[in-house]
Design an enzyme around this catalytic site. Structure first.
Site, PDB file in Angstrom:
ATOM      1  N   TYR A  57       0.809  -1.209   0.000  1.00 14.70           N
ATOM      2  CA  TYR A  57       0.000   0.000   0.000  1.00 14.70           C
ATOM      3  C   TYR A  57       0.850   1.271   0.000  1.00 14.70           C
ATOM      4  O   TYR A  57       1.618   1.524   0.925  1.00 14.70           O
ATOM      5  CB  TYR A  57      -0.931   0.028   1.212  1.00 14.70           C
ATOM      6  CG  TYR A  57      -1.858  -1.163   1.329  1.00 14.70           C
ATOM      7  CD1 TYR A  57      -2.204  -1.938   0.218  1.00 14.70           C
ATOM      8  CD2 TYR A  57      -2.396  -1.516   2.560  1.00 14.70           C
ATOM      9  CE1 TYR A  57      -3.054  -3.029   0.341  1.00 14.70           C
ATOM     10  CE2 TYR A  57      -3.258  -2.595   2.683  1.00 14.70           C
ATOM     11  CZ  TYR A  57      -3.574  -3.353   1.580  1.00 14.70           C
ATOM     12  OH  TYR A  57      -4.425  -4.432   1.703  1.00 14.70           O
ATOM     13  N   HIS A 125       0.155 -11.886   1.103  1.00 17.46           N
ATOM     14  CA  HIS A 125      -0.821 -11.032   0.422  1.00 17.46           C
ATOM     15  C   HIS A 125      -1.418 -11.714  -0.801  1.00 17.46           C
ATOM     16  O   HIS A 125      -2.621 -11.588  -1.085  1.00 17.46           O
ATOM     17  CB  HIS A 125      -0.136  -9.715   0.025  1.00 17.46           C
ATOM     18  CG  HIS A 125      -1.072  -8.566  -0.125  1.00 17.46           C
ATOM     19  ND1 HIS A 125      -0.657  -7.264  -0.064  1.00 17.46           N
ATOM     20  CD2 HIS A 125      -2.407  -8.503  -0.324  1.00 17.46           C
ATOM     21  CE1 HIS A 125      -1.696  -6.447  -0.234  1.00 17.46           C
ATOM     22  NE2 HIS A 125      -2.760  -7.179  -0.399  1.00 17.46           N
ATOM     23  N   SER A 204     -13.035  -4.972   1.812  1.00 16.14           N
ATOM     24  CA  SER A 204     -14.053  -4.346   0.953  1.00 16.14           C
ATOM     25  C   SER A 204     -15.460  -4.817   1.308  1.00 16.14           C
ATOM     26  O   SER A 204     -16.248  -5.189   0.432  1.00 16.14           O
ATOM     27  CB  SER A 204     -13.755  -4.617  -0.530  1.00 16.14           C
ATOM     28  OG  SER A 204     -12.582  -3.980  -0.933  1.00 16.14           O
ATOM     29  N   PRO A 205     -15.820  -4.797   2.608  1.00  7.98           N
ATOM     30  CA  PRO A 205     -17.157  -5.259   3.002  1.00  7.98           C
ATOM     31  C   PRO A 205     -18.275  -4.326   2.543  1.00  7.98           C
ATOM     32  O   PRO A 205     -19.451  -4.690   2.616  1.00  7.98           O
ATOM     33  CB  PRO A 205     -17.070  -5.299   4.526  1.00  7.98           C
ATOM     34  CG  PRO A 205     -16.070  -4.243   4.865  1.00  7.98           C
ATOM     35  CD  PRO A 205     -15.044  -4.320   3.775  1.00  7.98           C
ATOM     36  N   LEU A 206     -17.895  -3.137   2.050  1.00 14.19           N
ATOM     37  CA  LEU A 206     -18.875  -2.196   1.512  1.00 14.19           C
ATOM     38  C   LEU A 206     -18.809  -2.131  -0.011  1.00 14.19           C
ATOM     39  O   LEU A 206     -19.238  -1.149  -0.622  1.00 14.19           O
ATOM     40  CB  LEU A 206     -18.663  -0.808   2.122  1.00 14.19           C
ATOM     41  CG  LEU A 206     -18.861  -0.751   3.643  1.00 14.19           C
ATOM     42  CD1 LEU A 206     -18.580   0.648   4.174  1.00 14.19           C
ATOM     43  CD2 LEU A 206     -20.261  -1.192   4.028  1.00 14.19           C
ATOM     44  N   GLY A 207     -18.261  -3.193  -0.605  1.00 14.33           N
ATOM     45  CA  GLY A 207     -18.228  -3.247  -2.070  1.00 14.33           C
ATOM     46  C   GLY A 207     -17.461  -2.104  -2.689  1.00 14.33           C
ATOM     47  O   GLY A 207     -17.888  -1.523  -3.673  1.00 14.33           O
ATOM     48  N   ARG A 208     -16.315  -1.765  -2.071  1.00 17.41           N
ATOM     49  CA  ARG A 208     -15.470  -0.650  -2.541  1.00 17.41           C
ATOM     50  C   ARG A 208     -16.259   0.659  -2.592  1.00 17.41           C
ATOM     51  O   ARG A 208     -16.114   1.460  -3.512  1.00 17.41           O
ATOM     52  CB  ARG A 208     -14.827  -0.989  -3.883  1.00 17.41           C
ATOM     53  CG  ARG A 208     -13.991  -2.268  -3.804  1.00 17.41           C
ATOM     54  CD  ARG A 208     -13.286  -2.608  -5.093  1.00 17.41           C
ATOM     55  NE  ARG A 208     -12.630  -3.898  -4.988  1.00 17.41           N
ATOM     56  CZ  ARG A 208     -11.408  -4.116  -4.482  1.00 17.41           C
ATOM     57  NH1 ARG A 208     -10.720  -3.098  -4.034  1.00 17.41           N
ATOM     58  NH2 ARG A 208     -10.892  -5.326  -4.431  1.00 17.41           N
ATOM     59  N   GLY A 209     -17.092   0.830  -1.569  1.00 21.73           N
ATOM     60  CA  GLY A 209     -17.879   2.051  -1.431  1.00 21.73           C
ATOM     61  C   GLY A 209     -19.256   1.992  -2.061  1.00 21.73           C
ATOM     62  O   GLY A 209     -20.134   2.790  -1.725  1.00 21.73           O
TER      63      GLY A 209
END
Length: 333
Positions: A57, A125, A204-209
């Site tokens: 990152y 990773h 990404s539990p919010l679907g990448r926003g």
């Protein structure tokens, strides 16, 4: 008890952690160091205790940021990082390398950047398919023996690879994308985790926003945003997926929560062994996400959302061809 579970309990971590990547990587121009430090300090103050970063990152910048922000709080949190995928400064691109010597070198560099003598949870990773998983995990096991890492994790692996890996050493956590609109872990790897008391960490539990309503027009995505190359965010697919978002927002309104909070509550309801780590640059969104820890869904609510976001209703693949080739996770037929 799983060693990561024990650590999370010891630091009184909520069931939602913080993915730190967004501050330095993947979503256009990184935030300034001052903004990043403030965000991480605020995250700790509001209650986050599980912080997730990686060598990749920001080409190591995120580890430096996390290390600087949390150095004085090291014994009060679970620190997770990752190896085996990094930016090569000479080639100017990302390289996946799971050779034992590389993993050891990256770990030692991460310890320095993170200003610590041990990393609580250290993930491979990506599995370097040119190196047997047993060799990569074997080196990580030696780092455990030396006290440099507390536990081994794997990211974006299949159930078969997980089983091979854990024959070499216990695997404390598997990290893979999991959300209402990415249900792939339900094919096999979630069950494989449960066979061996391996935590499942959902990135990404919010679907990448998307599930939080952050992307309503593909034209608004900036250069350097990973979503630009993801099929689900193409203009055609996004238009179809926005219909699902509207339905999610309607259900969230019934619960008097945001769509993002409802999406996180759905994940939490799938099992206590599933730990979402949403990432954001916004302190307000960090607070909103953490508050989802108190939102409870019953079986009927979970089933309703299961049906709403059935995999066949999602338009577009999770990854484009190049990123798909890097991972080892199961795909729906």
């Amino acid at each position: 008890m799983n060693s990561v579970t024990a650590c999370l309990k010891a630091v009184a971590s909520p069931t939602i952690g913080l993915g730190c990547m967004n501050l330095s990587h993947g979503y256009g121009q990184p935030v300034s160091e001052a903004e990043g430090l403030r965000a991480l300090e605020e995250a700790f103050e509001m209650g986050y205790r599980h912080f997730d970063t990686a060598t990749l990152y920001g080409a190591t910048a995120n580890e430096r940021l996390v290390g600087k922000a949390l150095a004085g709080k090291r014994d009060e949190l679970l620190l997770a990082s990752k190896c085996g995928m990094a930016m090569d400064p000479e080639l100017g691109r990302k390289v996946i390398d799971g050779r034992p010597a590389t993993l050891r070198r990256q770990c030692e560099a991460s310890l320095e950047r993170l200003q610590t003598d041990h990393i609580d949870l250290y993930y491979l990773h990506r599995w370097d398919k040119g190196v047997p998983i047993e060799e990569s995990v074997g080196e990580l096991a030696r780092l455990v023996e030396e006290g440099k890492i507390g536990a081994i994790g794997l990211s974006e692996v299949s159930a078969a690879t997980l089983r091979r890996a854990r024959a070499e050493h216990s695997i404390a956590a598997v990290q893979t994308e999991y959300s209402l609109w990415t249900r792939n872990p339900e094919i096999a790897v979630l069950e494989a985790c449960r066979e061996a008391d391996t935590l499942f960490v959902a990135f990404s539990p919010l679907g990448r926003g998307f599930l939080a309503g952050a992307v309503r027009d593909s034209e608004g995505l900036v250069e350097g945003d990973v979503r630009v190359g993801m099929p689900r965010f193409s203009a055609e697919n996004l238009a179809q997926n926005l219909g699902l978002l509207a339905e999610l927002e309607a259900v969230a309104g019934e619960f008097e929560v945001t769509s993002g909070q409802l999406a996180l509550a759905w994940l939490r309801a799938r099992g206590d062994d599933i730990i979402p780590i949403p990432g954001t640059r916004s302190i307000a969104h960090m607070r909103e996400n953490l508050a989802a820890d108190a939102v409870k869904l019953d079986a009927a609510g979970v089933a309703r959302l299961d049906a709403l976001f059935a995999p066949e209703r999602i338009a577009g693949a999770r990854y484009g061809e190049a990123l798909q080739a890097e991972i080892d996770t199961e795909e729906f037929a």
